[in-house]
Design a protein around this motif. Structure first.
Motif, PDB file in Angstrom:
ATOM      1  N   VAL A   1    -105.488 -21.419 -16.770  1.00  0.00           N
ATOM      2  CA  VAL A   1    -106.937 -21.171 -16.337  1.00  0.00           C
ATOM      3  C   VAL A   1    -107.130 -20.078 -15.810  1.00  0.00           C
ATOM      4  O   VAL A   1    -108.590 -19.803 -15.744  1.00  0.00           O
ATOM      5  CB  VAL A   1    -106.747 -22.285 -15.060  1.00  0.00           C
ATOM      6  CG1 VAL A   1    -105.881 -21.938 -14.109  1.00  0.00           C
ATOM      7  CG2 VAL A   1    -108.197 -22.600 -14.413  1.00  0.00           C
ATOM      8  N   GLU A   2    -106.395 -19.069 -15.275  1.00  0.00           N
ATOM      9  CA  GLU A   2    -106.630 -17.857 -14.814  1.00  0.00           C
ATOM     10  C   GLU A   2    -107.300 -16.934 -16.002  1.00  0.00           C
ATOM     11  O   GLU A   2    -108.224 -16.344 -15.698  1.00  0.00           O
ATOM     12  CB  GLU A   2    -105.558 -17.116 -14.060  1.00  0.00           C
ATOM     13  CG  GLU A   2    -105.216 -17.689 -12.871  1.00  0.00           C
ATOM     14  CD  GLU A   2    -104.261 -18.790 -13.180  1.00  0.00           C
ATOM     15  OE1 GLU A   2    -103.837 -19.167 -14.399  1.00  0.00           O
ATOM     16  OE2 GLU A   2    -103.634 -19.549 -12.135  1.00  0.00           O
TER      17      GLU A   2
ATOM     18  N   ARG B   1    -105.718 -25.412 -24.283  1.00  0.00           N
ATOM     19  CA  ARG B   1    -105.698 -24.383 -23.322  1.00  0.00           C
ATOM     20  C   ARG B   1    -106.732 -24.120 -22.806  1.00  0.00           C
ATOM     21  O   ARG B   1    -107.958 -23.944 -23.477  1.00  0.00           O
ATOM     22  CB  ARG B   1    -104.735 -23.113 -23.700  1.00  0.00           C
ATOM     23  CG  ARG B   1    -103.408 -23.538 -24.213  1.00  0.00           C
ATOM     24  CD  ARG B   1    -102.648 -22.227 -24.280  1.00  0.00           C
ATOM     25  NE  ARG B   1    -103.195 -21.151 -24.992  1.00  0.00           N
ATOM     26  CZ  ARG B   1    -103.213 -20.698 -26.015  1.00  0.00           C
ATOM     27  NH1 ARG B   1    -102.486 -21.580 -27.036  1.00  0.00           N
ATOM     28  NH2 ARG B   1    -103.992 -19.713 -26.501  1.00  0.00           N
ATOM     29  N   CYS B   2    -106.941 -23.481 -21.521  1.00  0.00           N
ATOM     30  CA  CYS B   2    -108.293 -23.125 -20.875  1.00  0.00           C
ATOM     31  C   CYS B   2    -108.918 -22.143 -21.298  1.00  0.00           C
ATOM     32  O   CYS B   2    -110.158 -21.633 -21.605  1.00  0.00           O
ATOM     33  CB  CYS B   2    -108.250 -22.950 -19.464  1.00  0.00           C
ATOM     34  SG  CYS B   2    -107.883 -24.413 -18.315  1.00  0.00           S
TER      35      CYS B   2
ATOM     36  N   ARG C   1    -116.284 -25.329 -14.569  1.00  0.00           N
ATOM     37  CA  ARG C   1    -115.280 -25.325 -13.641  1.00  0.00           C
ATOM     38  C   ARG C   1    -113.911 -25.730 -14.574  1.00  0.00           C
ATOM     39  O   ARG C   1    -114.011 -26.776 -15.553  1.00  0.00           O
ATOM     40  CB  ARG C   1    -115.296 -26.648 -12.634  1.00  0.00           C
ATOM     41  CG  ARG C   1    -114.079 -26.833 -11.965  1.00  0.00           C
ATOM     42  CD  ARG C   1    -113.256 -28.036 -12.592  1.00  0.00           C
ATOM     43  NE  ARG C   1    -112.070 -28.578 -11.640  1.00  0.00           N
ATOM     44  CZ  ARG C   1    -111.226 -29.382 -11.739  1.00  0.00           C
ATOM     45  NH1 ARG C   1    -111.678 -30.493 -12.837  1.00  0.00           N
ATOM     46  NH2 ARG C   1    -110.524 -29.762 -10.987  1.00  0.00           N
ATOM     47  N   LEU C   2    -112.968 -24.777 -14.803  1.00  0.00           N
ATOM     48  CA  LEU C   2    -111.736 -24.936 -15.595  1.00  0.00           C
ATOM     49  C   LEU C   2    -110.633 -25.412 -14.849  1.00  0.00           C
ATOM     50  O   LEU C   2    -110.520 -24.796 -13.438  1.00  0.00           O
ATOM     51  CB  LEU C   2    -111.532 -23.951 -16.467  1.00  0.00           C
ATOM     52  CG  LEU C   2    -112.601 -23.447 -17.500  1.00  0.00           C
ATOM     53  CD1 LEU C   2    -112.159 -22.119 -18.252  1.00  0.00           C
ATOM     54  CD2 LEU C   2    -112.714 -24.471 -18.744  1.00  0.00           C
ATOM     55  N   GLU C   3    -109.765 -26.139 -15.285  1.00  0.00           N
ATOM     56  CA  GLU C   3    -108.514 -26.457 -14.622  1.00  0.00           C
ATOM     57  C   GLU C   3    -107.578 -26.824 -15.654  1.00  0.00           C
ATOM     58  O   GLU C   3    -107.757 -27.069 -16.579  1.00  0.00           O
ATOM     59  CB  GLU C   3    -108.503 -27.577 -13.565  1.00  0.00           C
ATOM     60  CG  GLU C   3    -107.333 -27.674 -12.850  1.00  0.00           C
ATOM     61  CD  GLU C   3    -107.048 -26.414 -11.891  1.00  0.00           C
ATOM     62  OE1 GLU C   3    -106.004 -25.872 -12.201  1.00  0.00           O
ATOM     63  OE2 GLU C   3    -107.636 -26.174 -11.076  1.00  0.00           O
TER      64      GLU C   3
ATOM     65  N   SER D   1    -118.748 -19.348 -12.790  1.00  0.00           N
ATOM     66  CA  SER D   1    -117.479 -19.922 -12.668  1.00  0.00           C
ATOM     67  C   SER D   1    -117.135 -20.520 -11.185  1.00  0.00           C
ATOM     68  O   SER D   1    -117.632 -20.099 -10.182  1.00  0.00           O
ATOM     69  CB  SER D   1    -116.520 -19.020 -13.072  1.00  0.00           C
ATOM     70  OG  SER D   1    -115.280 -19.643 -12.934  1.00  0.00           O
TER      71      SER D   1
ATOM     72  N   GLN E   1    -110.945 -18.203 -16.833  1.00  0.00           N
ATOM     73  CA  GLN E   1    -111.763 -17.719 -15.764  1.00  0.00           C
ATOM     74  C   GLN E   1    -112.125 -16.296 -15.936  1.00  0.00           C
ATOM     75  O   GLN E   1    -113.208 -15.855 -16.079  1.00  0.00           O
ATOM     76  CB  GLN E   1    -111.210 -18.052 -14.551  1.00  0.00           C
ATOM     77  CG  GLN E   1    -111.278 -19.627 -13.986  1.00  0.00           C
ATOM     78  CD  GLN E   1    -110.594 -19.888 -12.820  1.00  0.00           C
ATOM     79  OE1 GLN E   1    -109.938 -19.173 -12.199  1.00  0.00           O
ATOM     80  NE2 GLN E   1    -111.071 -21.092 -12.123  1.00  0.00           N
TER      81      GLN E   1
END
Length: 386
Positions: free
Chosen positions: A354-355, A324-325, A348-350, A370, A358
Motif C-alpha cells: 500500500v505504501e 498488489r496495491c 483509498r488503497l489498502e 490519496s 500511495q
C-alpha cells in the motif's frame, strides 16, 4: 433480467394459466386491427416498460371507443413514462399491450420469490391486491400470507389450500387456485426465475381466476442455460451504462447521485456507498470491478462512470489482496491519463504494497487525491462535490 408483461404472460399461457386476450402493438397503425381482433367495445392499453407504478403514471388506460384507443396508442408509443420506480429519467415506451376488459369482482396479490433469510422459495399472497400492495405490506403485514416451499418436495397442495382459505376463496376456486399456484411454481423452477408476481390475480364475476398482470425476473446467473429467455432481453429498457458494464464483465448499477464509486468487492462497494451517504453525499453508482482488477478493467470502469453526466467526483476504494496495491495504482494512473478524467479522483488503497501504491499516486502528476482511510476518502469525495 426482467421480462415485459406480454412475454411473462406467454409463459403463463404455456402453463395453462388464464390471462386476458391481448395484442402487442409497436405502431399506432395497428390499433384498429387490435380492436377488431379482440372485439368488444372497451379495451385496456398498457405501456410495456420494466417498471412498476404504470397505472398511477398514466401508462395503463381503459378506452371505450376505437377513436380513444387510437389516441391512447398514439400518445403512449414513443413517450417517456416516468413512474415512482424509474424516476427521474423514466423509460421509453416502444410497445403496448392492448387487452380485453374483464368484469372484476375482486383483486388478489400473488407472487413467488426467493427469501434470502430462509434460503427458500416462498409463496406470498394477499386478499388486498392491486396498486396499493406495498402500502398494505408496510401498514398491515398480517394481511400478507406466506408458505415456504420445501426444496425437495416443492409447493404442496395443502399449502395452496391454506393460502386459498386465507384469501377467502370458495368451492371450485380453491382447486383452481391450487392448480394456478403450482403452475407458477413449475414456471419458476423450470426457468430459473427470481420473481413471479401476479398483481392483480382477479376473481371475475363468474368466479374464475385470471392473471390480469404479471412480472417475471430471471436470475442473470442462469441465463447461460436459459437461452430462449435470454433472447427476450430488451436493452432499450436498461440503463446504457449498465449494458456497457455487462459487456465489460463489470458489476454496475446506476443510481441518482453525483459521486462515482469504483470498488473491488460487492461488500466493500456497499460499505463505500454507506460512508458516502453517512457524510452527506449521494453515490452515483454501485460498481464492483472484481478482485483481479487490471489497468484495462479500471479504464473501462472510468469510462462507464464518466458517461454519467451527473458525476462530479470519483471515489476509488481498492483492497489489494489478490492484486498488489502498486499494480492497482499503476492501473489507476494509466486509466486517468487514457480517459482524460476532468473531475476530482479520490483514491483509498489498502493491502499489499500500500505504501508503494500511495507513493506512485502522489508522484504521478495526474492530480489523484490519496486518502488515508475509507472515512477520509468519503469526506473528501463529499467535499469535492459540495
Amino acid at each position: 433480467m426482467n421480462l415485459h408483461e406480454y412475454q411473462a404472460k406467454q409463459l403463463l399461457r404455456d402453463q395453462g394459466i388464464p390471462t386476458p386476450r391481448g395484442v402487442v402493438l409497436d405502431n399506432a397503425g395497428q390499433a384498429e386491427m387490435a380492436a377488431t381482433h379482440l372485439g368488444g367495445d372497451a379495451w385496456v392499453v398498457k405501456a410495456q416498460i420494466h417498471a412498476g407504478g404504470r397505472g398511477k403514471a398514466g401508462g395503463v388506460r381503459v378506452v371505450r371507443s376505437v377513436d380513444d384507443l387510437i389516441h391512447a396508442v398514439s400518445t403512449l408509443l414513443g413517450s417517456c413514462l416516468v413512474t415512482y420506480q424509474n424516476a427521474p429519467d423514466g423509460q421509453m415506451v416502444t410497445r403496448l399491450l392492448v387487452e380485453e376488459t374483464l368484469d372484476i369482482a375482486r383483486e388478489i396479490y400473488l407472487s413467488l420469490t426467493v427469501d434470502r433469510e430462509s434460503e427458500r422459495i416462498v409463496l406470498v399472497a394477499s386478499g388486498s391486491g392491486g396498486m396499493e400492495i406495498e402500502e398494505i405490506a408496510r401498514t398491515d403485514p398480517d394481511k400478507i400470507l406466506r408458505e415456504v416451499c420445501d426444496p425437495v418436495w416443492g409447493l404442496q397442495d395443502y399449502q395452496c389450500r391454506n393460502v386459498a382459505f386465507g384469501l377467502g376463496l370458495e368451492g371450485a376456486q380453491i382447486g383452481a387456485f391450487t392448480r394456478l399456484a403450482k403452475g407458477i411454481y413449475q414456471i419458476f423452477m423450470r426457468n430459473d426465475l427470481s420473481l413471479v408476481e401476479i398483481n392483480p390475480l382477479v376473481v371475475t364475476s363468474a368466479g374464475e381466476l385470471v392473471a390480469l398482470d404479471c412480472k417475471i425476473s430471471v436470475d442473470d446467473n442462469a441465463l447461460y442455460r436459459q437461452k430462449e429467455l435470454a433472447v427476450l432481453r430488451d436493452p432499450t429498457q436498461e440503463d446504457a451504462k449498465e449494458v456497457a458494464a455487462r459487456e465489460a464483465d463489470l458489476n454496475y448499477i446506476a443510481l441518482n447521485g453525483n459521486i462515482g464509486c469504483m470498488v473491488n468487492g460487492a461488500g466493500l462497494a456497499m460499505a463505500t456507498m454507506d460512508l458516502i451517504k453517512l457524510h452527506g453525499g449521494q453515490p452515483a453508482n454501485f460498481l464492483d470491478v472484481g478482485g483481479g482488477a487490471t489497468a484495462e478493467t479500471v479504464a473501462k470502469a472510468f469510462k462507464i462512470i464518466l458517461s454519467d453526466a451527473n458525476v462530479k467526483a470519483i471515489l476509488v476504494n481498492i483492497f489489494g489482496g489478490i492484486m498488489r496495491c502498486d499494480i492497482i495504482a499503476e492501473g489507476i494512473i494509466t486509466a486517468v491519463k487514457e480517459v482524460g478524467v476532468k473531475v476530482p479522483v479520490i483514491v483509498r488503497l489498502e493491502g499489499t504494497n500500500v505504501e508503494l501504491g500511495q507513493k506512485m499516486l502522489a508522484e504521478s502528476g495526474v492530480g489523484v487525491i490519496s486518502a488515508d482511510d475509507l472515512t477520509d476518502a468519503a469526506k473528501r469525495a463529499v467535499a469535492a462535490v459540495a
